[in-house]
Scaffold this motif. Structure first.
Motif, PDB file in Angstrom:
ATOM      1  N   PHE A   1      82.088  -4.363  13.692  1.00 23.13           N
ATOM      2  CA  PHE A   1      80.946  -3.523  14.043  1.00 23.13           C
ATOM      3  C   PHE A   1      79.602  -4.239  13.858  1.00 23.13           C
ATOM      4  CE2 PHE A   1      84.323  -0.871  12.273  1.00 23.13           C
ATOM      5  CZ  PHE A   1      84.568  -0.020  13.337  1.00 23.13           C
ATOM      6  N   LEU A   2      79.623  -5.428  13.268  1.00 26.22           N
ATOM      7  CA  LEU A   2      78.372  -6.085  12.894  1.00 26.22           C
ATOM      8  C   LEU A   2      78.566  -7.604  12.879  1.00 26.22           C
ATOM      9  CD1 LEU A   2      75.551  -5.081  11.854  1.00 26.22           C
ATOM     10  CD2 LEU A   2      76.431  -5.410   9.547  1.00 26.22           C
ATOM     11  N   HIS A   3      77.801  -8.307  13.711  1.00 28.92           N
ATOM     12  CA  HIS A   3      77.950  -9.770  13.719  1.00 28.92           C
ATOM     13  C   HIS A   3      77.256 -10.377  12.492  1.00 28.92           C
ATOM     14  CE1 HIS A   3      73.807 -10.322  15.205  1.00 28.92           C
ATOM     15  NE2 HIS A   3      74.060  -9.362  16.074  1.00 28.92           N
ATOM     16  N   HIS A   4      77.610 -11.608  12.206  1.00 30.73           N
ATOM     17  CA  HIS A   4      77.207 -12.234  10.946  1.00 30.73           C
ATOM     18  C   HIS A   4      75.689 -12.356  10.788  1.00 30.73           C
ATOM     19  CE1 HIS A   4      77.770 -14.633   7.333  1.00 30.73           C
ATOM     20  NE2 HIS A   4      76.862 -15.475   7.799  1.00 30.73           N
ATOM     21  N   GLN A   5      74.987 -12.715  11.845  1.00 30.51           N
ATOM     22  CA  GLN A   5      73.534 -12.880  11.750  1.00 30.51           C
ATOM     23  C   GLN A   5      72.864 -11.558  11.405  1.00 30.51           C
ATOM     24  OE1 GLN A   5      71.642 -14.625  15.198  1.00 30.51           O
ATOM     25  NE2 GLN A   5      69.578 -14.155  14.468  1.00 30.51           N
ATOM     26  N   ALA A   6      73.311 -10.485  12.048  1.00 28.27           N
ATOM     27  CA  ALA A   6      72.746  -9.168  11.770  1.00 28.27           C
ATOM     28  C   ALA A   6      72.991  -8.788  10.312  1.00 28.27           C
ATOM     29  CB  ALA A   6      73.366  -8.132  12.700  1.00 28.27           C
ATOM     30  N   TYR A   7      74.200  -9.066   9.857  1.00 22.11           N
ATOM     31  CA  TYR A   7      74.547  -8.757   8.472  1.00 22.11           C
ATOM     32  C   TYR A   7      73.608  -9.483   7.511  1.00 22.11           C
ATOM     33  CZ  TYR A   7      77.075  -8.568   4.079  1.00 22.11           C
ATOM     34  OH  TYR A   7      77.390  -8.381   2.766  1.00 22.11           O
ATOM     35  N   THR A   8      73.419 -10.766   7.752  1.00 19.75           N
ATOM     36  CA  THR A   8      72.589 -11.595   6.867  1.00 19.75           C
ATOM     37  C   THR A   8      71.151 -11.099   6.844  1.00 19.75           C
ATOM     38  OG1 THR A   8      73.984 -13.511   7.353  1.00 19.75           O
ATOM     39  CG2 THR A   8      71.827 -13.943   6.377  1.00 19.75           C
ATOM     40  N   GLU A   9      70.602 -10.771   8.012  1.00 18.17           N
ATOM     41  CA  GLU A   9      69.216 -10.320   8.087  1.00 18.17           C
ATOM     42  C   GLU A   9      69.029  -8.961   7.425  1.00 18.17           C
ATOM     43  OE1 GLU A   9      68.025 -10.493  12.171  1.00 18.17           O
ATOM     44  OE2 GLU A   9      68.120 -12.684  12.264  1.00 18.17           O
ATOM     45  N   ILE A  10      69.991  -8.066   7.637  1.00 11.56           N
ATOM     46  CA  ILE A  10      69.901  -6.733   7.022  1.00 11.56           C
ATOM     47  C   ILE A  10      70.022  -6.845   5.508  1.00 11.56           C
ATOM     48  CG2 ILE A  10      71.023  -4.475   6.803  1.00 11.56           C
ATOM     49  CD1 ILE A  10      71.848  -4.766   9.768  1.00 11.56           C
ATOM     50  N   LEU A  11      70.954  -7.674   5.055  1.00 10.42           N
ATOM     51  CA  LEU A  11      71.129  -7.865   3.617  1.00 10.42           C
ATOM     52  C   LEU A  11      69.855  -8.419   2.984  1.00 10.42           C
ATOM     53  CD1 LEU A  11      72.972  -7.794   1.144  1.00 10.42           C
ATOM     54  CD2 LEU A  11      73.770 -10.078   1.763  1.00 10.42           C
ATOM     55  N   HIS A  12      69.222  -9.351   3.659  1.00  8.83           N
ATOM     56  CA  HIS A  12      67.962  -9.912   3.165  1.00  8.83           C
ATOM     57  C   HIS A  12      66.895  -8.816   3.092  1.00  8.83           C
ATOM     58  CE1 HIS A  12      64.774 -12.805   2.450  1.00  8.83           C
ATOM     59  NE2 HIS A  12      64.085 -12.267   3.447  1.00  8.83           N
ATOM     60  N   GLY A  13      66.877  -7.958   4.114  1.00  7.15           N
ATOM     61  CA  GLY A  13      65.912  -6.859   4.135  1.00  7.15           C
ATOM     62  C   GLY A  13      66.133  -5.874   2.998  1.00  7.15           C
ATOM     63  N   ILE A  14      67.390  -5.597   2.689  1.00  9.24           N
ATOM     64  CA  ILE A  14      67.725  -4.686   1.589  1.00  9.24           C
ATOM     65  C   ILE A  14      67.236  -5.256   0.267  1.00  9.24           C
ATOM     66  CG2 ILE A  14      69.641  -3.738   0.233  1.00  9.24           C
ATOM     67  CD1 ILE A  14      71.185  -3.454   2.890  1.00  9.24           C
ATOM     68  N   LYS A  15      67.494  -6.544   0.061  1.00  5.27           N
ATOM     69  CA  LYS A  15      67.081  -7.190  -1.182  1.00  5.27           C
ATOM     70  C   LYS A  15      65.557  -7.250  -1.295  1.00  5.27           C
ATOM     71  CE  LYS A  15      71.213 -10.071  -1.741  1.00  5.27           C
ATOM     72  NZ  LYS A  15      71.759 -11.455  -1.749  1.00  5.27           N
ATOM     73  N   GLN A  16      64.901  -7.488  -0.162  1.00  3.29           N
ATOM     74  CA  GLN A  16      63.448  -7.603  -0.155  1.00  3.29           C
ATOM     75  C   GLN A  16      62.777  -6.256  -0.401  1.00  3.29           C
ATOM     76  OE1 GLN A  16      61.996  -9.405   3.443  1.00  3.29           O
ATOM     77  NE2 GLN A  16      59.860  -9.492   2.761  1.00  3.29           N
ATOM     78  N   SER A  17      63.348  -5.200   0.162  1.00  4.30           N
ATOM     79  CA  SER A  17      62.741  -3.863   0.044  1.00  4.30           C
ATOM     80  C   SER A  17      62.957  -3.236  -1.328  1.00  4.30           C
ATOM     81  CB  SER A  17      63.312  -2.932   1.112  1.00  4.30           C
ATOM     82  OG  SER A  17      64.689  -2.699   0.876  1.00  4.30           O
ATOM     83  N   LYS A  18      64.060  -3.614  -1.989  1.00  2.00           N
ATOM     84  CA  LYS A  18      64.406  -3.070  -3.306  1.00  2.00           C
ATOM     85  C   LYS A  18      64.465  -1.544  -3.296  1.00  2.00           C
ATOM     86  CE  LYS A  18      62.449  -6.999  -5.816  1.00  2.00           C
ATOM     87  NZ  LYS A  18      61.476  -7.450  -6.837  1.00  2.00           N
ATOM     88  N   THR A  19      65.030  -0.986  -2.240  1.00  2.00           N
ATOM     89  CA  THR A  19      65.183   0.456  -2.133  1.00  2.00           C
ATOM     90  C   THR A  19      66.465   0.765  -1.367  1.00  2.00           C
ATOM     91  OG1 THR A  19      64.141   2.519  -1.342  1.00  2.00           O
ATOM     92  CG2 THR A  19      63.876   0.567   0.028  1.00  2.00           C
TER      93      THR A  19
END
Length: 358
Positions: A305-323
């Motif tokens: 359901f999710l290609h690797h690049q999308a996963y990496t970018e979303i994960l980075h966004g989650i860590k950056q947002s801290k929410t």
């Protein structure tokens, strides 16, 4: 008086920290089988508390929350979004070692331990009566599946009843001796046997000067501890091990029936849109099912359901947002990804075995 139920609710509110309503805590403790509640349990690291108070009444929960507010331990707005006060955090910290909450493992054991407990009660009641030559008694549980299980168990084991009683006694004694005396006493007084009817939660609450919910939680802590020990050291507890259902059953017990049907279609290779069309449901509903399965089933992969690049970018966004607020994360990622994709990443990283991190 210090109450375990107060501690548990305060802890849950501390974890959601004004991001979810107090109603989400209620649904979590009751073990509501919905994608939102399962997601909350995982996102806020409250899986161990999932389904540990299935007998909790909504009115009682609201009264407890109201008293916590009056005590100055929590504050909430008109929409029932709550957070702890400084005094609330002090209370939590000062009682971290007061209660055996570390024994709890609700998401994994809530349903399994409940079945183990019913089987254990019926087994002890039946064997102790048979040893005394009494074949006429009312079963402690009217759950027909449990009664059927015991009949099958008894038929296939064909062991000497007195021998079975002795083995069960020794195994239980080993577990009980590892507990504080008051916890062991609560557990034993709840059991029924020959010419002995176990005390009700209300009677135990009266005798121990606790609330019914405190007693229920303490018993759940003990049962979860027992199930965990028996599973880990099954060779030391051969008789008690037979009372524990298969580990994979927790997936079936937690995931909703509708999500299970979606899972069956996914396993056949159908896409989300195809399943939505076949089942005549909205795509968003099927997406909820996928998220639900991803959180619960460790064998489920989100990669399709999710290609690797999308996963990496979303994960980075989650860590950056801290929410955990999806709207904030989506905005931070310039709305490149859907809520479904963001939720998938959350579902994958809450369990190291499902993580796609290289």
């Amino acid at each position: 008086m210090i109450h375990l139920v107060n501690y548990v609710i305060l802890y849950c509110i501390a974890k959601i920290n004004h991001e979810r309503t107090t109603a989400s805590v209620y649904h979590l403790l009751r073990g509501k089988r919905s994608s939102q509640t399962i997601q909350d349990a995982k996102l806020y690291e409250l899986s161990s508390y999932f389904g540990i108070l299935k007998n909790l009444k909504r009115s009682d929960f609201e009264k407890i929350v109201e008293k916590l507010q009056e005590s100055g331990w929590i504050v909430s707005n008109h929409d029932n979004y709550a957070s702890l006060t400084e005094d609330g955090y002090i209370y939590l910290q000062s009682h971290q070692k007061t209660f055996p909450v570390e024994w709890l493992n609700g998401m994994q054991l809530a349903s399994i331990s409940e079945l183990f407990w019913l089987r254990l009660q019926l087994t002890i009641q039946t064997y102790t009566n048979l040893v005394q030559g009494n074949n006429n008694f009312i079963p402690i549980t009217d759950d027909h599946t449990v009664q059927y299980w015991f009949k099958q168990h008894y038929y296939h084991s064909r062991t000497d009843v007195r021998e079975s009683v002795d083995h069960l006694y020794k195994e239980l004694l080993t577990l009980l001796e590892s507990l504080p005396t008051d916890y062991a006493t609560l557990f034993v007084h709840r059991l029924s046997g020959y010419q002995k009817i176990g005390l009700s939660l209300y009677q135990l609450a009266q005798s121990s000067h606790l609330s019914v919910y405190d007693v229920s939680l303490l018993l759940t802590c003990v049962i979860h501890r027992f199930v965990t020990k028996v599973k880990v050291k099954s060779n030391d507890f051969p008789y008690l091990s037979m009372l524990i259902p298969p580990s994979e059953q927790h997936v079936t017990d937690v995931v909703t029936q509708s999500a299970q049907k979606t899972k069956q279609w996914l396993e056949k290779g159908f896409s989300i849109d195809q399943i939505a069309q076949i089942r005549k449901l909205k795509r968003s509903t099927i997406e909820d099912h996928v998220i639900e399965i991803a959180y619960i089933d460790p064998s489920f992969s989100v990669e399709s359901f999710l290609h690797h690049q999308a996963y990496t970018e979303i994960l980075h966004g989650i860590k950056q947002s801290k929410t955990t607020k999806l709207k904030d994360i989506k905005s931070l990622l310039h709305n490149q990804y859907s809520y479904f994709e963001i939720r998938l990443v959350f579902a994958s990283v809450t369990d190291n075995n499902r993580s796609m991190i290289p």
